[in-house]
Design a protein around this motif. Structure first.
Motif, short mmCIF file in Angstrom:
data_model
loop_
_atom_site.label_atom_id
_atom_site.label_comp_id
_atom_site.label_asym_id
_atom_site.label_seq_id
_atom_site.Cartn_x
_atom_site.Cartn_y
_atom_site.Cartn_z
N LEU A 48 18.50 4.60 -9.80
CA LEU A 48 18.40 5.85 -10.55
C LEU A 48 19.37 5.77 -11.72
O LEU A 48 20.53 5.37 -11.53
CB LEU A 48 18.74 7.05 -9.65
CG LEU A 48 18.72 8.43 -10.32
CD1 LEU A 48 17.30 8.81 -10.74
CD2 LEU A 48 19.29 9.48 -9.38
N LYS A 49 18.91 6.15 -12.90
CA LYS A 49 19.77 6.12 -14.09
C LYS A 49 20.90 7.13 -13.95
O LYS A 49 20.67 8.28 -13.57
CB LYS A 49 18.95 6.43 -15.34
CG LYS A 49 17.92 5.38 -15.66
CD LYS A 49 17.11 5.76 -16.88
CE LYS A 49 16.02 4.72 -17.11
NZ LYS A 49 15.14 5.13 -18.22
N LYS A 50 22.11 6.72 -14.31
CA LYS A 50 23.29 7.57 -14.19
C LYS A 50 23.15 8.89 -14.95
O LYS A 50 23.61 9.92 -14.50
CB LYS A 50 24.55 6.84 -14.68
CG LYS A 50 25.00 5.74 -13.78
CD LYS A 50 26.23 5.04 -14.32
CE LYS A 50 26.54 3.83 -13.47
NZ LYS A 50 27.67 3.07 -13.99
N LYS A 51 22.51 8.85 -16.10
CA LYS A 51 22.39 10.05 -16.91
C LYS A 51 21.51 11.11 -16.24
O LYS A 51 21.61 12.30 -16.54
CB LYS A 51 21.88 9.74 -18.31
CG LYS A 51 20.45 9.26 -18.37
CD LYS A 51 20.03 8.99 -19.79
CE LYS A 51 18.57 8.56 -19.83
NZ LYS A 51 18.11 8.34 -21.18
N LEU A 52 20.64 10.71 -15.32
CA LEU A 52 19.78 11.67 -14.61
C LEU A 52 20.47 12.32 -13.42
O LEU A 52 20.05 13.40 -12.98
CB LEU A 52 18.50 10.97 -14.13
CG LEU A 52 17.56 10.47 -15.21
CD1 LEU A 52 16.40 9.71 -14.57
CD2 LEU A 52 17.06 11.63 -16.05
N LEU A 53 21.50 11.70 -12.90
CA LEU A 53 22.14 12.17 -11.66
C LEU A 53 22.58 13.63 -11.71
O LEU A 53 22.27 14.38 -10.78
CB LEU A 53 23.31 11.25 -11.28
CG LEU A 53 24.00 11.57 -9.96
CD1 LEU A 53 23.03 11.45 -8.78
CD2 LEU A 53 25.18 10.63 -9.75
N PRO A 54 23.27 14.09 -12.75
CA PRO A 54 23.67 15.51 -12.75
C PRO A 54 22.48 16.47 -12.67
O PRO A 54 22.54 17.49 -11.99
CB PRO A 54 24.42 15.69 -14.07
CG PRO A 54 24.80 14.32 -14.50
CD PRO A 54 23.79 13.38 -13.92
N TYR A 55 21.40 16.14 -13.35
CA TYR A 55 20.21 16.99 -13.33
C TYR A 55 19.60 17.04 -11.93
O TYR A 55 19.17 18.09 -11.46
CB TYR A 55 19.17 16.51 -14.34
CG TYR A 55 19.68 16.52 -15.75
CD1 TYR A 55 19.87 17.73 -16.44
CD2 TYR A 55 19.99 15.34 -16.41
CE1 TYR A 55 20.35 17.76 -17.73
CE2 TYR A 55 20.48 15.35 -17.71
CZ TYR A 55 20.65 16.56 -18.37
OH TYR A 55 21.14 16.59 -19.65
N TYR A 56 19.55 15.89 -11.27
CA TYR A 56 19.02 15.83 -9.92
C TYR A 56 19.86 16.68 -8.98
O TYR A 56 19.32 17.47 -8.19
CB TYR A 56 18.99 14.38 -9.41
CG TYR A 56 17.78 13.60 -9.82
CD1 TYR A 56 17.41 13.47 -11.16
CD2 TYR A 56 16.99 12.96 -8.88
CE1 TYR A 56 16.30 12.74 -11.54
CE2 TYR A 56 15.87 12.23 -9.25
CZ TYR A 56 15.53 12.13 -10.57
OH TYR A 56 14.43 11.42 -10.94
N ILE A 57 21.18 16.53 -9.05
CA ILE A 57 22.06 17.27 -8.14
C ILE A 57 21.96 18.77 -8.38
O ILE A 57 21.88 19.56 -7.43
CB ILE A 57 23.51 16.75 -8.24
CG1 ILE A 57 23.58 15.33 -7.67
CG2 ILE A 57 24.46 17.69 -7.51
CD1 ILE A 57 24.92 14.65 -7.85
N ILE A 58 21.93 19.19 -9.63
CA ILE A 58 21.79 20.62 -9.92
C ILE A 58 20.47 21.15 -9.38
O ILE A 58 20.43 22.21 -8.74
CB ILE A 58 21.93 20.87 -11.44
CG1 ILE A 58 23.37 20.64 -11.89
CG2 ILE A 58 21.47 22.28 -11.80
CD1 ILE A 58 23.57 20.54 -13.39
N ALA A 59 19.38 20.42 -9.60
CA ALA A 59 18.07 20.85 -9.10
C ALA A 59 18.06 20.91 -7.56
O ALA A 59 17.49 21.83 -6.98
CB ALA A 59 16.99 19.90 -9.60
N GLN A 60 18.70 19.95 -6.92
CA GLN A 60 18.74 19.93 -5.46
C GLN A 60 19.51 21.13 -4.91
O GLN A 60 19.08 21.77 -3.94
CB GLN A 60 19.37 18.61 -4.98
CG GLN A 60 18.49 17.41 -5.26
CD GLN A 60 19.25 16.10 -5.35
OE1 GLN A 60 20.47 16.05 -5.34
NE2 GLN A 60 18.50 15.01 -5.45
N LEU A 61 20.63 21.44 -5.52
CA LEU A 61 21.42 22.59 -5.08
C LEU A 61 20.66 23.90 -5.31
O LEU A 61 20.60 24.75 -4.42
CB LEU A 61 22.77 22.63 -5.80
CG LEU A 61 23.77 21.56 -5.37
CD1 LEU A 61 24.95 21.50 -6.34
CD2 LEU A 61 24.25 21.81 -3.95
#
Length: 174
Positions: A26-39
């Motif tokens: 998974l691209k590092k730049k996508l990680l914050p978006y994924y975590i916010i969406a998951q929360l």
């Protein structure tokens, strides 16, 4: 998982997404978006579940879930989940979906923690006084245990599944 595999990789768990980032899946730049969406997804889910069962939409849980047995259960639940995901990835999204579903279902019974294995779920369950709730005082321990499980799993995954040119013949048997 099969429905969202082609959209987002079916990432519903921040520690799975972090493991995917650490291993280059998974691209590092996508990680914050994924975590916010998951929360956000988990918080919306717990609010809806509370509403369905005539609870306040958000309420702090007082259900104490603590102890070394709970901590250890969450380490194992998360470790196993991540190994199951990486171990079944080459077989395709149907295999991943079935493997994850079976593992989490089994984990409900084989762990004393009921196998949260997901920090977003642990946080969300802080906001329900239902039988699934978890006291906000215990939530950090769940998240720490899940982090430990993820780190151990990533180490194992890198050794087992991500070694280039690794073949079963390389094992010293007998």
């Amino acid at each position: 998982i099969t429905v969202f595999a082609d959209v987002s990789g079916a990432h519903f768990n921040p520690f799975v997404s972090i493991a995917m980032t650490i291993t280059g899946k998974l691209k590092k730049k996508l990680l914050p978006y994924y975590i916010i969406a998951q929360l956000i997804g988990c918080l919306i889910g717990v609010g809806l579940a509370n509403f369905f069962f005539e609870h306040d939409i958000y309420e702090l849980s007082t259900k104490s879930r603590d102890g070394i047995y709970i901590f250890t259960s969450e380490v194992i639940a998360t470790l196993g989940l991540i190994i199951i995901i990486f171990g079944s990835m080459k077989s395709g999204k149907i295999a991943v979906a079935a493997s994850v579903g079976l593992y989490i279902t089994a984990g409900y019974w084989f762990t004393s923690s009921t196998s949260f294995a997901n920090p977003a779920v642990a946080i969300a369950r802080t906001f329900t006084e239902s039988f699934t709730g978890i006291s906000y005082l215990n939530t950090p321990y769940y998240i720490l245990a899940e982090l430990v499980g993820m780190l151990i799993a990533v180490f194992i995954v890198k050794k087992l599944f991500l070694v280039k040119n690794w073949k079963i013949q390389n094992l010293p048997i007998g």
